[in-house]
Design an enzyme around this catalytic site. Structure first.
Site: not given
Ligand code: BGC
Length: 758
Positions: A283
């Site tokens: 993530d």
């Molecule tokens: C979130 C994810 C997301 C990623 C990319 C993160 O802050 O936890 O769910 O896919 O950002 O945007």
């Protein structure tokens, strides 16, 4: 018969032979490519930088353009528009040394420009083919705009409504959650990832992210292996088994080690036990965040992540900047970097990008494939199916399209909020507000009055925090009394009041945890004042999570929970309010009486001190002094404009032998006046086990469509597989003994029979 069987066997072996041939071809292509790659180019494939949005025409000259030319980028994400993506891909395949195409990811979570209801709402439809279709449409639209990879499905089990990201998943139950996870993967990926209208899924957030302590986002999780295996891991596993091409690591720690550095999780469980063959991306900056977790400096945590089994580093560039040193010092092995690079190249190969890097960059598709009437019609219908009718005393709903209707509340005329959280690709001029939907549906038949009635919440700073990302509710500078008076004036002229209240879209979602789960203060005041007029009031509730609505459920005759229903929200709400669609959604989370009861879920265990039959409090029993253990609305609950009666519950045998199955049958009659859909639920309880077992677990459901007056008998097949669980040695088995089998319209209202597994 024998001939047919032989033919089938030949077909299967031909197919697997063809698959084998494909794999051999892919491997030799990647072997040859990797032989040409420098160490730095391999590291580049593991890098997923945050590009921000790139301006058209700037792809080549931007900083990111230089990185791409230098072979330091494996993919990019959240760039919107095929023209921009095509321009960036051009830099990769024309200006970098090895011309390796990029992955283009996006958070396509519940639709692209045609936005479907938020995932928690979708789950309340319990309609697997429709949910799969929503993912299919999302893939079609996203791929028409250059995207080939989505950061979805989000399959985190969540039982604590304080956690804002409960909105992004399918609720509290692993059985339903697993079925939805698989349906979404199939919807996105189709049967062939290399087609230009399918995209790669990414299952997230692996793992246990939904169990954050106290519902505070990113917080620590800590749970037993038993709970993990039986309750929290099944949806991730189901998505992997459905063939998801990638997995995203979560922010939280597991057994004291953050997921992105957790080798047990990423390698032992995911790859060795589950056989996952795709790649794992972290993530957003999750590797760097391990420094704050207290796992060491960026060099150490990057090595930890790579050694744990992470292949791609989202945004933080720890891999890019430190792995060379780690290889030199022996902390990381070259072969592990090769393995990660290979997995990413394999994903690109499977998407067909080496055949044609512009496969998803057809400049002509977007105009005819995005936000089409056909897609919007599907979204509207699914939105009606995801709404949950919580109360309808005296059949106040459906409303007649007649007289004067006062539509009141800060969410009534709030089209930017209708798509809900994580609607990155939405065009905010498109959504239909609830007010517009009601007006359009009743044109020429009813007079519609409108007043905002209150702001979202009294505290302006809180409203600011809860209305980010272009989702302002246009804070009204009038005083609460002025706003209220205007609303009462409209209400007093009306025959019917529709109060549209609840959360703003960004009150749930990432980093939107709440400790107070009630409808915000000024809105509650507004509702009380509206009720005092003595006019009939329907509450249309917007929310991204279960709310505490004990007071409202006691005082109001009708409550329709509409969540955030997507771009077509207004039309869909009007369809249901006026009875053009009959609501059929059922809750996939438990709605507590107060925040002190959470985490709360129906499939709990018994303690040694359960309450006596019919009692809500007894001293020295497991209960609270101030409220009962019951929720306001249980898991599986939801009403219809018609009534369904359940009769003739039968099982084919009271004994089940290993390897055999029994049939549970029940007759459902639509005994009301409307045609309608009912979600019939099957629960099972294992009475005695080698470990304690939940009081009931969902093990089947069927959504049926019944004409008014019609009856049907439905059947559930119960075999040993449905009775299995992980025991204390983490063995998956069914134990002989007595089981209760329960069928009903929700988890609290069931009929029970018993059988014995021999
Ligand atoms: C979130 C994810 C997301 C990623 C990319 C993160 O802050 O936890 O769910 O896919 O950002 O945007």
């Amino acid at each position: 018969m024998k001939r047919v069987l032989t033919a089938v066997l030949i077909l299967i072996s031909l197919q697997s032979f063809a698959q084998q041939k494909q794999i051999v071809k892919m491997n030799s292509f990647i072997d040859a490519l990797m032989k040409k790659m420098t160490f730095e180019e391999k590291l580049g494939q593991l890098n997923l930088p945050g590009a921000g949005d790139i301006t058209t025409g700037q792809a080549s000259s931007s900083d990111i353009g230089k990185k791409i030319r230098d072979g330091q980028v494996g993919g990019l994400f959240n760039i919107k528009s095929v023209a921009k993506i095509r321009a960036v891909q051009k830099v990769a395949v024309e200006e970098s040394r090895l011309k390796i195409p990029l992955l283009f990811g996006m958070d396509v979570i519940h639709g692209y420009e045609t936005v479907f209801p938020i995932p928690l709402a979708l789950s309340c439809s319990w309609n697997l083919p429709a949910i799969e279709q929503s993912a299919r449409i999302a893939a079609q639209e996203a791929s028409a705009d250059g995207i080939n990879w989505t950061f979805s499905p989000m399959v985190d089990i969540a039982r604590d409504a304080r956690w804002g990201r409960i909105a992004e998943g399918s609720g509290e139950d692993p059985f339903l959650g697993s079925a939805i996870a698989a349906a979404m993967v199939k919807g996105y990926q189709g049967d062939d990832l290399s087609k230009n209208n399918t995209i790669m899924a990414c299952v997230k957030h692996f793992a246990l992210y939904g169990a954050a302590e106290a519902g505070r986002d990113y917080n620590t999780t800590d749970m037993s292996r038993l709970r993990m295996y039986n309750e929290y891991l099944p949806p991730y596993k189901a998505a992997v088994e459905a063939g998801a091409g990638s997995v995203m690591s979560s922010f939280n720690e597991i057994d004291g080690i953050p997921a992105s550095g957790n080798k047990w999780l990423m390698t032992d469980l995911l790859r060795r036990q589950w056989g996952f063959k795709g790649f794992v991306v972290t993530d957003y900056t999750a590797i760097n965040e391990m420094e704050q977790h207290g796992m060491g400096n960026i060099g150490i945590v990057s090595a930890l992540a790579l050694n744990a089994g992470i292949d791609m580093d989202m945004v933080g560039e720890g891999f890019l900047t430190t792995l060379k040193n780690s290889v030199d010092s022996g902390r990381v092995k070259l072969k592990d970097i090769d393995a990660a690079c290979r997995r990413i190249l394999e994903a690109k190969y499977k998407l067909g990008l080496f055949d044609d890097p512009y496969r998803y960059c057809d400049l002509n598709r977007a105009a005819t494939e995005i936000y089409t009437d056909a897609n919007r019609a599907v979204a509207r219908k699914l939105a009606t199916e995801s709404m949950v009718l919580l109360k309808n005393e005296g059949q106040m709903l459906p409303l007649k399209k007649a007289g004067t209707i006062a539509v009141i509340g800060p969410l009534a005329d709030a089209k930017e909020n209708m798509p809900g959280t994580w609607s990155v690709a939405a065009n905010y001029s498109n959504p239909i507000s609830i007010l517009t939907g009601i007006k359009k549906a009743s044109t020429g038949k009813a007079a519609i009055l409108y007043a905002k009635g209150s702001n979202l919440v009294a505290d302006a700073a809180l409203e600011d925090r809860a209305t980010m990302f272009s989702k302002s509710l246009g804070r009204d500078q009038r005083t609460a009394t002025e706003l209220l008076n205007e609303a009462l004036e409209k209400a007093n002229q009306a025959d019917q009041i529709v109060a549209v209240l609840g959360e703003s879209a960004e009150m749930s979602g990432e980093s939107s945890s709440r400790t107070n789960l009630e409808i915000p203060d000024v809105q509650k005041d507004l509702l009380r004042a509206l009720l005092k007029t003595g006019k009939p009031v329907v509450l249309v509730l917007c929310t991204g999570r279960p709310l505490v609505i004990k007071e409202e459920s006691e005082k109001l005759a009708a409550i329709l929970n509409v969540w955030f229903a997507g771009t077509e929200a207004g039309f869909a709400v009007a369809d249901v309010l006026f009875g053009d669609a009959n609501p059929s959604g059922k809750l996939t989370t438990t709605w507590p009486q107060n925040v002190g009861q959470v985490p709360m879920y129906y499939s709990h265990k018994n303690t040694g001190r359960t309450l006596g039959e019919g009692k809500w409090f007894e001293k020295f029993r497991s209960n609270y002094l101030d409220v009962s253990n019951e929720p306001v609305y249980p898991f599986g609950y939801g009403l219809s404009y018609t009534n369904f009666t359940y009769s003739d519950f039968k099982i084919s045998s009271t004994h089940l032998k290993k390897g055999q199955s029994l049939d549970a049958a029940i007759t459902i009659t639509n005994s009301g006046k409307y045609d309608g859909k009912e979600i019939v639920q099957l629960y099972i309880r294992d009475i005695v086990g080698s470990i304690t077992r939940p009081v009931k677990e969902l093990k089947g459901f069927q959504k049926i469509d019944l004409k008014a007056g019609a009856s049907t008998t439905i059947h559930f097949k119960i075999g040993e597989e449905l009775l299995k669980f992980y025991n204390s040695d983490l063995k998956w088995l069914a134990e002989p003994g007595e089981f209760n089998i329960m069928v009903g319209p929700n988890s609290s209202n069931v009929q029970t029979l018993s059988f014995t597994l021999e």
